[in-house]
Design an enzyme around this catalytic site. Structure first.
Site, mmCIF file in Angstrom:
data_model
loop_
_atom_site.group_PDB
_atom_site.id
_atom_site.type_symbol
_atom_site.label_atom_id
_atom_site.label_comp_id
_atom_site.label_asym_id
_atom_site.label_seq_id
_atom_site.Cartn_x
_atom_site.Cartn_y
_atom_site.Cartn_z
ATOM 1 N N ARG A 206 0.889 -1.097 -0.088
ATOM 2 C CA ARG A 206 0.124 -0.038 0.086
ATOM 3 C C ARG A 206 0.855 1.196 0.058
ATOM 4 N NH1 ARG A 206 -1.967 -3.483 3.691
ATOM 5 N NH2 ARG A 206 -4.282 -4.272 3.305
ATOM 6 N N HIS A 313 -2.783 2.887 -6.186
ATOM 7 C CA HIS A 313 -3.144 1.851 -5.701
ATOM 8 C C HIS A 313 -3.465 0.841 -6.616
ATOM 9 C CE1 HIS A 313 -4.994 -0.300 -2.356
ATOM 10 N NE2 HIS A 313 -5.882 -0.820 -3.126
ATOM 11 N N ARG A 316 -0.796 -2.018 -6.444
ATOM 12 C CA ARG A 316 -0.876 -3.144 -5.556
ATOM 13 C C ARG A 316 -1.757 -4.084 -6.221
ATOM 14 N NH1 ARG A 316 -1.424 -4.981 -0.366
ATOM 15 N NH2 ARG A 316 -3.527 -5.343 0.564
ATOM 16 N N HIS A 339 -3.860 -9.359 4.405
ATOM 17 C CA HIS A 339 -5.278 -9.274 4.664
ATOM 18 C C HIS A 339 -5.656 -10.143 5.783
ATOM 19 C CE1 HIS A 339 -7.061 -6.398 1.654
ATOM 20 N NE2 HIS A 339 -6.288 -7.069 0.808
ATOM 21 N N TYR A 348 -9.138 -12.362 -6.326
ATOM 22 C CA TYR A 348 -8.068 -12.386 -7.006
ATOM 23 C C TYR A 348 -7.901 -13.797 -7.635
ATOM 24 C CZ TYR A 348 -6.506 -7.739 -5.926
ATOM 25 O OH TYR A 348 -6.401 -6.154 -5.687
#
Length: 387
Positions: A206, A313, A316, A339, A348
Site C-alpha cells: 500500500r 493503488h 498493488r 489481509h 483475485y
C-alpha cells in the site's frame, strides 16, 4: 389505590385539560413515565397501555426519553467512542456524517427515524448526483450507528436501515498493468521513484506502507521487505503508525530482478542510517500522498503509457493479480497482501481463474475440433469468393 380503569395493576390513564387521554406507567426501573403520545378516547389509551405492559414484560420496552436524542449528536458520540478506528477512518466517518447524513437526517430524533425516511434520504443523495459508491458508504455508516442504538443502547426496537442493496458499492473494475507496462511507467517517473513503482507493484504494498519503509526494512541478501509501519495522512498532517490491520505486519519476498534496482536506489538516494526513509521527496522529506501526483508528474506518466486515470493503488492491485496468477494458495495470498480476511484473496483467485479459462478457450479454438478450426476445402464446383 384502585383506579377507574378496572383495578389495573400496571399504570393508569388520565384525562388532560385538553380532553385527550394520557397513559402513565412504571418502567423496568420502577420510575413512572408519561406516554409519548395522547389519545382521543380512553379505550385507545388503555389499548396503548396494554401494549406497553407487554413490551415491559417481554423485555422489549424502549425508553421514549432516550429516543429523543438527535441523530447528529448520537452519531457524533458514536464516532468519538470507537477508539480502535484508524485515524483516516475517523476522518472519513466525520466527513460522511457532516456532508451526507447530518444535513438531511441530523435533526431527527432517533425514535422518529423510519425505513421510509432512510429510503427517501438515500434517493435524495442519488438524485443530487452523489455517486452510488459514496451513498453506499454513507448508508453503511448510518446502519452501523443505528445498530448500536438497537443492540447496545436499547434506544430503538429495530434498525430502520433495511433497504436491500443500499450498502453495495459495486465499483468499476480497477485497471491492471502487465509487466512491461509497469516498467514503462517506472521509466516515465523521475529516477528517484523508479524503484518505488517496482517495489509497490511486485511486493503488493500500500502507499502508506511503501513510503514508511526504512533502510533497516530491506534485506536484499535474502530478498525480503519487512512491513512494520505505515504513514496515515490526515488533515492535521502525516502520522506514523501500525499497518492497516494486524495481518499487515508481514515480511514479503521480492523478485530477484528488483534487487539491483533497489541497491542502486539505496546508494543514490538513501542515507546510511538504518532509520533513513527509503523513499522521500526531492528534498528528503516524507513523501505525502496529497503531494505525490505533483512531485512525480503521475498523471502525465500514466497518460504517456496509455493508462489515464490509473491510481497508485492500482499498482498493488496489479501485484495482487500477478501473485494470484502464480497459483498461490488463498492463505499465501492473504499473507502477502496483508489481509486478515480471505475475501480479497478469493476475488483475485477468481479473477485469475477466469483469465486462465479464457486462455484455455482461446487455445481450444485453435485445436482440432475447436470453434475456430480452419474451414474445410469447398466441395468441387462450389463458388469461391474472389480475393
Amino acid at each position: 389505590m384502585p383506579n377507574k380503569e378496572g383495578h389495573r395493576h400496571f399504570g393508569n390513564v388520565r384525562k388532560l385539560p385538553s380532553g385527550r387521554f394520557q397513559v402513565r406507567y412504571p418502567g423496568p426501573d420502577g420510575r413512572m413515565r408519561n406516554g409519548a403520545e395522547t389519545y382521543p378516547t380512553r379505550p385507545l389509551a388503555l389499548r396503548a397501555l396494554a401494549i406497553v405492559e407487554g413490551q415491559v414484560a417481554r423485555g422489549e420496552w424502549i425508553d421514549p426519553e432516550r429516543g429523543k436524542v438527535l441523530l447528529r449528536d448520537y452519531a457524533d458520540r458514536w464516532i468519538a467512542q470507537r477508539p480502535k478506528l484508524r485515524p483516516r477512518t475517523v476522518d472519513l466517518y466525520r466527513w460522511l456524517l457532516g456532508k451526507h447524513i447530518a444535513p438531511y437526517l441530523g435533526g431527527v430524533p432517533l425514535s422518529k427515524l423510519s425505513t421510509a425516511m432512510v429510503r427517501e434520504w438515500r434517493a435524495e443523495l442519488l438524485g443530487k448526483g452523489v455517486s452510488a459508491s459514496m451513498a453506499a458508504k454513507a448508508y453503511r455508516l448510518l446502519r452501523a450507528v443505528l445498530m448500536t442504538a438497537v443492540n447496545e443502547d436499547n434506544i430503538l426496537p429495530r434498525n430502520p436501515c433495511r433497504i436491500p442493496g443500499a450498502d453495495a458499492e459495486d465499483p468499476a473494475e480497477r485497471p491492471t498493468l502487465n509487466v512491461t507496462e509497469v516498467y514503462d511507467l517506472a521509466a516515465e517517473m523521475p529516477d528517484r521513484f523508479f524503484a518505488l513503482v517496482l517495489l509497490a507493484t511486485f511486493a503488493s504494498l500500500r502507499y502508506g506502507e511503501v513510503t514508511a519503509l526504512q533502510r533497516r526494512d530491506l534485506d536484499l541478501s535474502v530478498r525480503t521487505v519487512r512491513v512494520r509501519q505505515a504513514f496515515v495522512e490526515r488533515s492535521g498532517g502525516v502520522l506514523l503508525g501500525p499497518p492497516k490491520s494486524r495481518a499487515g505486519l508481514r515480511t514479503v519476498s521480492i523478485p530477484a530482478s528488483l534487487v539491483p534496482e533497489l541497491r542502486r536506489h539505496l546508494a543514490d538516494y538513501v542515507g546510511d542510517d538504518p532509520d533513513a526513509w527509503v523513499f522521500t521527496g526531492p528534498k528528503g522529506a516524507v513523501l505525502k500522498r496529497s503531494n505525490f501526483n505533483k512531485v512525480t508528474a503521475w498523471k502525465e506518466a500514466v497518460t504517456k503509457i496509455g493508462k489515464p486515470g490509473l491510481h497508485f493503488h492500482d499498482l498493488r492491485h496489479t501485484g495482487n493479480t500477478l501473485a494470484a496468477s502464480s497459483g498461490a494458495s488463498t492463505r499465501d495470498l492473504m499473507a502477502r497482501m496483508g489481509h486478515d480476511s480471505m475475501n480479497a484473496a478469493l476475488i483475485y483467485q477468481h479473477a485469475t481463474s477466469e483469465a486462465d479459462r479464457a486462455i484455455a478457450d482461446a487455445l481450444d479454438r485453435k485445436l482440432p475440433g475447436g470453434g475456430d478450426d480452419e474451414p474445410e476445402d469447398p466441395p468441387a464446383g462450389a463458388l469461391v469468393p474472389a480475393g
